[in-house]
Design a protein around this motif. Sequence first.
Motif, PDB file in Angstrom:
ATOM      1  N   SER A 299      -4.678  10.190  -1.837  1.00  0.00           N
ATOM      2  CA  SER A 299      -5.576   9.304  -0.990  1.00  0.00           C
ATOM      3  C   SER A 299      -5.316   7.789  -1.194  1.00  0.00           C
ATOM      4  N   LEU A 300      -5.577   7.610  -2.514  1.00  0.00           N
ATOM      5  CA  LEU A 300      -5.633   6.198  -2.881  1.00  0.00           C
ATOM      6  C   LEU A 300      -4.011   5.640  -2.497  1.00  0.00           C
ATOM      7  N   LEU A 301      -3.136   6.172  -2.718  1.00  0.00           N
ATOM      8  CA  LEU A 301      -2.050   5.768  -2.296  1.00  0.00           C
ATOM      9  C   LEU A 301      -1.552   5.466  -0.883  1.00  0.00           C
ATOM     10  N   MET A 302      -2.288   6.473  -0.090  1.00  0.00           N
ATOM     11  CA  MET A 302      -2.338   6.571   1.504  1.00  0.00           C
ATOM     12  C   MET A 302      -3.002   5.329   1.663  1.00  0.00           C
ATOM     13  N   PHE A 303      -4.240   4.807   1.080  1.00  0.00           N
ATOM     14  CA  PHE A 303      -4.861   3.547   1.580  1.00  0.00           C
ATOM     15  C   PHE A 303      -4.042   2.327   1.030  1.00  0.00           C
ATOM     16  N   PHE A 304      -3.301   2.340   0.172  1.00  0.00           N
ATOM     17  CA  PHE A 304      -2.348   1.160  -0.333  1.00  0.00           C
ATOM     18  C   PHE A 304      -1.414   1.144   0.910  1.00  0.00           C
ATOM     19  N   SER A 305      -0.813   2.247   1.275  1.00  0.00           N
ATOM     20  CA  SER A 305       0.290   2.150   2.666  1.00  0.00           C
ATOM     21  C   SER A 305      -0.517   1.539   3.672  1.00  0.00           C
ATOM     22  N   LEU A 306      -1.604   2.138   3.928  1.00  0.00           N
ATOM     23  CA  LEU A 306      -2.325   1.558   5.360  1.00  0.00           C
ATOM     24  C   LEU A 306      -2.545   0.080   5.376  1.00  0.00           C
ATOM     25  N   LEU A 307      -2.794  -0.418   3.890  1.00  0.00           N
ATOM     26  CA  LEU A 307      -3.111  -1.810   3.915  1.00  0.00           C
ATOM     27  C   LEU A 307      -1.813  -2.609   3.995  1.00  0.00           C
ATOM     28  N   ASP A 308      -0.774  -2.205   3.575  1.00  0.00           N
ATOM     29  CA  ASP A 308       0.524  -2.807   3.358  1.00  0.00           C
ATOM     30  C   ASP A 308       1.082  -2.691   5.046  1.00  0.00           C
ATOM     31  N   VAL A 309       0.757  -1.475   5.832  1.00  0.00           N
ATOM     32  CA  VAL A 309       1.235  -1.450   6.981  1.00  0.00           C
ATOM     33  C   VAL A 309       0.192  -2.668   7.906  1.00  0.00           C
ATOM     34  N   CYS A 310      -0.917  -2.689   7.680  1.00  0.00           N
ATOM     35  CA  CYS A 310      -1.653  -3.758   8.486  1.00  0.00           C
ATOM     36  C   CYS A 310      -1.360  -5.216   8.026  1.00  0.00           C
TER      37      CYS A 310
ATOM     38  N   LYS B 137       8.064   1.760  12.649  1.00  0.00           N
ATOM     39  CA  LYS B 137       8.909   1.341  11.552  1.00  0.00           C
ATOM     40  C   LYS B 137       7.998   1.031  10.261  1.00  0.00           C
ATOM     41  N   SER B 138       7.099   0.273  10.311  1.00  0.00           N
ATOM     42  CA  SER B 138       6.038   0.022   9.257  1.00  0.00           C
ATOM     43  C   SER B 138       5.513   1.200   8.639  1.00  0.00           C
ATOM     44  N   ILE B 139       4.923   2.103   9.440  1.00  0.00           N
ATOM     45  CA  ILE B 139       4.532   3.518   8.976  1.00  0.00           C
ATOM     46  C   ILE B 139       5.637   4.068   7.804  1.00  0.00           C
ATOM     47  N   ILE B 140       6.692   4.225   8.331  1.00  0.00           N
ATOM     48  CA  ILE B 140       7.851   4.821   7.768  1.00  0.00           C
ATOM     49  C   ILE B 140       8.211   4.015   6.589  1.00  0.00           C
ATOM     50  N   ASP B 141       8.569   2.872   6.463  1.00  0.00           N
ATOM     51  CA  ASP B 141       8.906   1.874   5.494  1.00  0.00           C
ATOM     52  C   ASP B 141       7.797   2.021   4.332  1.00  0.00           C
ATOM     53  N   LYS B 142       6.555   1.648   4.681  1.00  0.00           N
ATOM     54  CA  LYS B 142       5.436   1.762   3.699  1.00  0.00           C
ATOM     55  C   LYS B 142       5.147   3.003   3.121  1.00  0.00           C
ATOM     56  N   LYS B 143       5.934   4.301   3.604  1.00  0.00           N
ATOM     57  CA  LYS B 143       5.715   5.516   3.068  1.00  0.00           C
ATOM     58  C   LYS B 143       4.053   6.320   3.590  1.00  0.00           C
ATOM     59  N   LEU B 144       3.463   5.712   4.388  1.00  0.00           N
ATOM     60  CA  LEU B 144       2.198   6.087   4.779  1.00  0.00           C
ATOM     61  C   LEU B 144       2.261   7.599   5.248  1.00  0.00           C
ATOM     62  N   PHE B 145       3.414   8.190   6.147  1.00  0.00           N
ATOM     63  CA  PHE B 145       3.287   9.350   6.484  1.00  0.00           C
ATOM     64  C   PHE B 145       3.746  10.385   5.324  1.00  0.00           C
ATOM     65  N   SER B 146       4.586  10.011   4.712  1.00  0.00           N
ATOM     66  CA  SER B 146       4.955  10.905   3.273  1.00  0.00           C
ATOM     67  C   SER B 146       3.887  11.243   2.549  1.00  0.00           C
ATOM     68  N   ARG B 147       3.059  10.147   2.136  1.00  0.00           N
ATOM     69  CA  ARG B 147       1.908  10.311   1.547  1.00  0.00           C
ATOM     70  C   ARG B 147       0.968  11.112   2.030  1.00  0.00           C
ATOM     71  N   PHE B 148       0.744  10.847   3.569  1.00  0.00           N
ATOM     72  CA  PHE B 148      -0.156  11.823   3.988  1.00  0.00           C
ATOM     73  C   PHE B 148       0.152  13.331   4.044  1.00  0.00           C
TER      74      PHE B 148
END
Length: 416
Positions: free
Chosen positions: A111-122, A61-72
């Motif tokens: 890549s920067l936005l993905m890094f932001f999403s990854l930090l938000d998920v963590c 749920k966190s991966i989807i909510d923080k848009k990690l996969f869509s940015r990937f």
Amino acid sequence: MHAYLIGWFETLNLPYAPQIALLAVIGIILLISLIVHGLLHSIALPFLKRFAERSSRQWPKSIIDKKLFSRFLLLMQGVLLQIQLELFLQGNEPVFSVLMVASQVWMMIFSLLMFFSLLDVCLELSEKSLLAHQLPLRGIFQSLKLIAALLIALMVISVLIGKSPLVLLTGLGAMTAVLMLVFKDPILGLVAGIQLSANNMLKMGDWLDMPKYGADGDVVDIGLTTVKVRNWDKTITTIPTYALISDSFKNWRGMSESGGRRIKRSINIDTTSIHFLSEQNIADLKRAQLLTPYLEEKSREVASYNSRLQCDLSTPLNGRHMTNIGTFRAWLEAWLRAHPQIHKEMTLMVRQLAPGSEGLPVEIYAFTNTTAWLEYEKIQSDIFDLIFAVLPEFGLRVHQSPTGNDMRNMRLSSAE
């Protein structure tokens, strides 16, 4: 492919064959990109969203909510664009160079936005962990985001101007003072966050009291530049993070962890009600179960002392005598020690303070065995309810300044 289309269009005797071939290749690249985009965002992404909704775990749920996969997926489209450019446009240098730079900038940004999403998920996954309460993770992650954004901005500029990032870094030396001024608060906040964490000065959920900023409540957020405190009246106070290092504040965590909360309150006794105890007073007070051991021991001690003096005890100026205020203190201390909600392993005493115009203060200094605010206030109120009610049994009165009603009654009495 570009050269093949040019040759094919020239066999058809089409005018502007190179330009038409270039537009055709660009159209093919865009068409492939749009088809891939549609497939990924209409099939793959909805499938993952349904999987995350059905999952009992938090991380999907966190991966989807923080848009990690869509940015990937958008990053992969940039990679796909670069591959197509190398396959289809190799040799058309001007257009190839422009589109290649655009694809590289695209990949850097996502890549920067993905890094932001990854930090938000963590951060979201670690909110309930012990580490999140011990370290200011939000401030640390915000610092990482700021550093990453600066590095990506530097790389984007270097790609756009066609220079090495090292050239830009050497030029930044002259702008150090400007950067320090612009990023003063984030830099101070980063340093303060590291000090707060290293010295274990503040954690999420701590009760912070900082009168200078009107803060008195629980810490709900520790950011890069600010700390948010939810006050007991449910308002939010925002404090600069570096102010917690430069100024003084009170952290009530020690009280919470100790398991006891201090009662330190006094009651003012009217000094004119203080007197020696007579034999009848002592006999009446011996009916109190908590006072019997004290009165018997004190009576023997006083009698033994006076017998050695062999003086006239008809006057209170000779020998030792028991007082109602001393007996009251002894009873109150014994009653507190027997109280089930008073902490027995912490300091407990009933003492006199310096008398003044408001009477003689008798202070209770004890700790409850709970730190919960509502329970603490109830225990403290119950104790003083009993004290006010029991004072007449010792012949004592509470000091109280005359009110308007007292003055009016005095005037009416004198008029009669």
